[in-house]
Design a protein around this motif. Structure first.
Motif, PDB file in Angstrom:
ATOM      1  N   CYS A 235       0.835  -1.200   0.000  1.00  0.00           N
ATOM      2  CA  CYS A 235       0.000   0.000   0.000  1.00  0.00           C
ATOM      3  C   CYS A 235       0.873   1.255   0.000  1.00  0.00           C
ATOM      4  O   CYS A 235       2.084   1.187   0.177  1.00  0.00           O
ATOM      5  CB  CYS A 235      -0.934  -0.001   1.202  1.00  0.00           C
ATOM      6  SG  CYS A 235      -0.106   0.344   2.761  1.00  0.00           S
TER       7      CYS A 235
ATOM      8  N   CYS B  18       2.869   1.963   3.351  1.00  0.00           N
ATOM      9  CA  CYS B  18       4.029   1.085   3.547  1.00  0.00           C
ATOM     10  C   CYS B  18       5.144   1.465   2.570  1.00  0.00           C
ATOM     11  O   CYS B  18       6.323   1.458   2.923  1.00  0.00           O
ATOM     12  CB  CYS B  18       3.630  -0.378   3.390  1.00  0.00           C
ATOM     13  SG  CYS B  18       2.642  -1.006   4.770  1.00  0.00           S
TER      14      CYS B  18
ATOM     15  N   ASN C 122       4.622  -4.619   5.863  1.00  0.00           N
ATOM     16  CA  ASN C 122       3.223  -4.803   5.423  1.00  0.00           C
ATOM     17  C   ASN C 122       2.303  -4.243   6.492  1.00  0.00           C
ATOM     18  O   ASN C 122       2.770  -3.830   7.554  1.00  0.00           O
ATOM     19  CB  ASN C 122       2.927  -6.284   5.172  1.00  0.00           C
ATOM     20  CG  ASN C 122       3.034  -7.091   6.441  1.00  0.00           C
ATOM     21  OD1 ASN C 122       2.104  -7.152   7.239  1.00  0.00           O
ATOM     22  ND2 ASN C 122       4.199  -7.698   6.678  1.00  0.00           N
ATOM     23  N   CYS C 123       1.019  -4.225   6.218  1.00  0.00           N
ATOM     24  CA  CYS C 123       0.048  -3.771   7.218  1.00  0.00           C
ATOM     25  C   CYS C 123      -1.294  -4.453   6.930  1.00  0.00           C
ATOM     26  O   CYS C 123      -1.352  -5.323   6.061  1.00  0.00           O
ATOM     27  CB  CYS C 123      -0.075  -2.244   7.187  1.00  0.00           C
ATOM     28  SG  CYS C 123      -0.921  -1.603   5.738  1.00  0.00           S
TER      29      CYS C 123
ATOM     30  N   CYS D 190      -2.235  -4.409   3.198  1.00  0.00           N
ATOM     31  CA  CYS D 190      -1.391  -4.953   2.130  1.00  0.00           C
ATOM     32  C   CYS D 190      -0.539  -6.116   2.629  1.00  0.00           C
ATOM     33  O   CYS D 190      -0.441  -6.344   3.818  1.00  0.00           O
ATOM     34  CB  CYS D 190      -0.497  -3.852   1.561  1.00  0.00           C
ATOM     35  SG  CYS D 190       0.857  -3.364   2.640  1.00  0.00           S
TER      36      CYS D 190
ATOM     37  N   ARG E  58      -2.533   1.116  12.163  1.00  0.00           N
ATOM     38  CA  ARG E  58      -2.726   0.491  10.843  1.00  0.00           C
ATOM     39  C   ARG E  58      -2.304  -0.989  10.868  1.00  0.00           C
ATOM     40  O   ARG E  58      -2.647  -1.754   9.966  1.00  0.00           O
ATOM     41  CB  ARG E  58      -1.890   1.267   9.826  1.00  0.00           C
ATOM     42  CG  ARG E  58      -2.284   1.061   8.395  1.00  0.00           C
ATOM     43  CD  ARG E  58      -1.519   2.026   7.490  1.00  0.00           C
ATOM     44  NE  ARG E  58      -0.319   1.444   6.955  1.00  0.00           N
ATOM     45  CZ  ARG E  58       0.916   1.866   7.226  1.00  0.00           C
ATOM     46  NH1 ARG E  58       1.124   2.876   8.036  1.00  0.00           N
ATOM     47  NH2 ARG E  58       1.957   1.268   6.678  1.00  0.00           N
TER      48      ARG E  58
HETATM   49 ZN   LIG Z   1       0.573  -1.478   3.914  1.00  0.00          ZN
END
Ligand SMILES: [Zn+2]
Ligand SMILES: [Zn+2]
Length: 775
Positions: A110, A113, A131-132, A135, A173
């Motif tokens: 995303c 990130c 990542n989060c 994504c 997030r």
């Molecule tokens: Zn992300």
């Protein structure tokens, strides 16, 4: 004591997509008490408080869900909540059955990130596994459900205090982002030489960039498997890769640094840009710009190039290295015909003959997934391959079917596991003509059954007795429905668009007919219960059976013979083929030795491609047809097919006729028309290639108009491998635009054999359940 509350049950893709923190924030904003949890019913929310606030929460659930979430059903009912619960909390997942919950595909990095990894002040600066909840990896790392860290391949990494704090903070997030990690606690890169010796590189990314810049080929462990990467500007590096992979001509996909680079190298339309930058980040076919500086052996003889953007932090950071060229070949890391490599040791064993070095890491890939490939046709994206970013998200049906497995075709295999209104298409499995691909098929099927908790009660398979998929199906011991190949292609479009009856134009390579002949250019009248063959291409001899598909020149001779053309000038482009070989094939055709008849559209493309001197021998499936299309496209430019002039010219002629009870597109007339124009001179090869496309669109289009008048059916579906051809599809759209007929094509699955299983599943499901399940 309890008080009155509302229970909300949500079904769909709601795990691993930031759904719970989203609900948490909504509940807190609205001052509601209660909890959210995942259980057998999907996501369950129980809230107590002001009725209007609960209404507002439900409205936001539907309207503002996180980008990756997909709500398929939302039900509410009365419930109670203990008085002592005054705040809102997220409860641990209840272990056990989660049978109606879906699994999220893997999602491209995303924006947030991406920004963090390039920000020198951020603690994730330069970290390739960032990542989060919006994504990162999902399907490729999930070992079982419910989706929680211990059930993923991230289970072996313990989060550091900072990561854990993010993971536990509902306002963050990364709240419950299962693959959450950082440079202190998460997976790490390593650099190996081709023999699998780990090299003490301070910076494996810099080592990889340096190798690529020096025209070396490296193996890169990515999201769903290994890629082979090379400098896309270097003819030598590309030639070396082609030689090592034994892949002389097949187009190679590339990854470019960013969108501006894509624009510099290729033509990027608005629709293409939308797809390139989407969360699914597939390979998109784009028209190459002249003088881009790219190696001319990337996609020889083809106008288009498969392009993708970096979709993991690892890829982005590789491009951030100053040495890395802005465009890299990124082709699947596998030996021809085999599935992708997955493990580090396996890669070194299987890929060391292709690679000069390996960029590896220690986050395991549980499930292999290839890149998806999309082509924009008639302004809409169409799948050539549906895999990463899409599998295992379902295609929604508008009727229920019982639990059924559809095993797909032989080439470009994908299977489909379906239940009630969900048809789960597998990722691309490959060509089922070797054992390692069959193993991959079985492994993926076992995972699908376990993850999606579907135990099929029925199986659907192709009529072809020799497909490995058919044999596999027959060994399962379940009630089996055998389905004609081109009917299944038609049904795949019908299922996508909710159509109950249609006239189908199926332009395809080959498929087994119930009369035991080879079908492939068919006009069918279909429902999901039954079909009738109404028309076809008039058959051509297929000298040597399957061998003819590899040697278009054989089809050229067959077409001339079947059309009664003896003029030696007609075969002038075939003079490069040794005379004794030509004579051998002509004898086979005359004596009908090992020469079945076929109505295949793919073989007609082969014949014309060879007759025009474009391609006599295929080095990969569909090559002659692709090059013929590219020539036609060059002649057409930006005009519509209807403005090419040939339409009016052919409008006067009767292009189909009745024979043996079927309407036949006159292949003989088609070949005669091309040869007479070729020998008369005046038209270029590109023009003749275009003429052939116009002939097919006019002939099939007019036949459908005639059959529509007879049957009253005004719905037309178009599918089959040859309907990945942009000129044909756009030509048919043009043709029917000014009529009362409506034409539909595949949007959610490929028109080629990769989408076949969807059609098999709905036909199979309909035919076994016509008594017990409502349509
Ligand atoms: Zn992300
Ligand atoms: Zn950490």
């Amino acid at each position: 004591m309890n008080r009155q509350a509302t229970e909300i049950r949500i079904n769909g893709i709601v795990q691993g997509v930031g759904f719970r923190p989203f609900v948490y924030r909504l509940a807190v904003q609205n001052g509601l008490a209660g909890f959210i949890t995942n259980n057998s019913k999907g996501v369950v929310i129980r809230v107590a408080g002001d009725a209007s606030k609960i209404k507002s929460l439900i409205h936001s659930l539907k309207e503002e869900a996180p980008p990756l979430a997909r709500i398929i059903s939302l039900d509410q009912s009365d419930a109670t909540l203990p008085d002592n619960i005054t705040g809102f909390s997220i409860l641990e997942s209840e272990a056990g059955r989660v049978s109606s919950t879906h699994v999220s595909p893997d999602i491209a990095t995303c924006r947030e990130c991406s920004r963090e990894i390039l920000d020198a002040a951020d603690r994730r600066h330069g970290y390739p596994f960032t990542n989060c909840t919006n994504c990162g990896p999902r399907y490729t790392i999930i070992r079982s459900l419910p989706y929680d860290r211990p059930t993923t391949t991230m289970h072996k990494f313990n989060m550091c205090p900072e990561c854990l704090a993010e993971y536990r903070d509902p306002a963050n997030r990364r709240f419950h982002a299962q693959p959450n990690a950082c440079g202190i606690c998460g997976p790490q890169l390593t650099w190996y030489d081709r023999d699998g010796t780990r090299l003490p590189a301070d910076d494996p990314l810099a080592a990889a960039a340096d190798a690529i810049a020096n025209d070396k080929i490296i193996g890169i462990k990515g999201l769903g498997g290994f890629h082979l990467a090379a400098n896309a500007f270097s003819v030598e590096a590309v030639a070396q890769l082609r030689q090592r992979k034994n892949r002389p001509c097949k187009p190679l996909a590339v990854m470019v640094k960013d969108l501006p680079t894509a624009r510099k190298l290729c033509l990027v339309t608005h629709e293409a840009e939308k797809r390139l930058t989407s969360i699914t980040s597939p390979v998109i076919l784009l028209y190459k710009r002249p003088a881009s500086g790219l190696a001319d052996n990337l996609a020889p003889f083809i106008e288009e190039l498969g392009v993708m953007l970096p979709y993991t932090p690892l890829h982005q950071l590789l491009f951030a290295q100053p040495e890395t060229p802005v465009c890299l070949v990124m082709t699947s890391g596998n030996a021809a015909g085999e599935p992708l490599c997955r493990d580090n040791e396996e890669a070194i064993r299987r890929l060391s003959s292709f690679c000069d070095g390996f960029l590896m890491h220690n986050r395991d890939i549980h499930t292999r997934v290839d890149d998806s490939v999309v082509r924009i046709i008639a302004d809409k994206p169409r799948f050539l391959r549906r895999s990463r970013g899409y599998a295992p998200a379902p295609v929604r049906l508008d009727f229920d079917i019982p639990p059924i497995l559809a095993v797909g075709a032989e080439l470009k295999n994908c299977f489909c596991l379906a239940r009630s209104r969900d048809a789960f298409m597998s990722q691309h499995i490959g060509d089922l003509n070797n054992l390692s691909t069959l193993d991959f098929f079985e492994e993926t099927l076992d995972r699908f059954k376990a993850l999606l908790e579907i135990e099929p009660q029925y199986v659907a398979a192709d009529l072809h007795p020799d497909y490995l998929s058919t044999r596999f199906a027959l060994e399962l011991g379940l009630p089996t429905v055998r389905i004609q190949h081109h009917w299944a292609h038609a049904a795949s479009v019908m299922a996508e668009h909710g159509l109950s009856e249609a006239l189908a134009i199926i332009l395809d390579g080959t498929g087994f007919g119930p009369d035991r002949t080879v079908w492939g250019g068919e006009v069918l009248q279909c429902t999901l219960d039954n079909y009738r063959r109404l028309g076809r291409l008039s058959p051509l001899p297929l000298p040597g059976g399957d061998m003819a598909a590899r040697h278009p020149w054989r089809m050229a001779l067959a077409a001339l013979h079947a059309s009664g053309i003896r003029d030696s000038r007609a075969a002038r482009h075939l003079e490069n083929i040794p005379a004794k070989d030509r004579k051998f094939i002509l004898d086979m055709i005359a004596k009908k030795l090992n020469t079945p008849l076929t109505s295949s559209c793919g073989r007609l493309f082969d014949a014309v491609s060879s007759l025009l001197g474009i391609r006599h021998v295929n080095t990969f499936e569909g090559q002659a047809a692709m090059e013929l299309e590219s020539r036609a496209s060059a002649a057409l430019g930006r005009r519509s097919l209807k403005d090419s002039g040939f339409f009016t010219e052919l409008g006067e002629m009767q292009l189909f006729h009745l024979r043996e009870g079927l309407q036949e597109v006159s292949t003989g007339l088609c070949i005669h028309s091309i040869i007479s124009r070729m020998t008369a001179g005046g038209l270029s090869t590109n023009d003749l290639a275009l003429f052939f496309h116009v002939f097919l669109v006019s002939a099939f289009g007019n036949m459908i108009m005639y059959l529509s008048k007879q049957s009253g059916i005004q719905t037309v579906v178009l599918s089959g491998g040859s309907s990945q051809n942009r000129i044909l599809v756009e030509g048919f759209f043009d043709f029917f635009a000014k009529t009362d007929l409506k034409i539909f094509t595949n949007r959610q699955v490929p028109a080629n054999d990769g989408g076949l299983a969807l059609g098999q599943a709905v036909i199979g499901g309909t035919n076994v359940s016509s008594d017990s399940h409502a349509r």
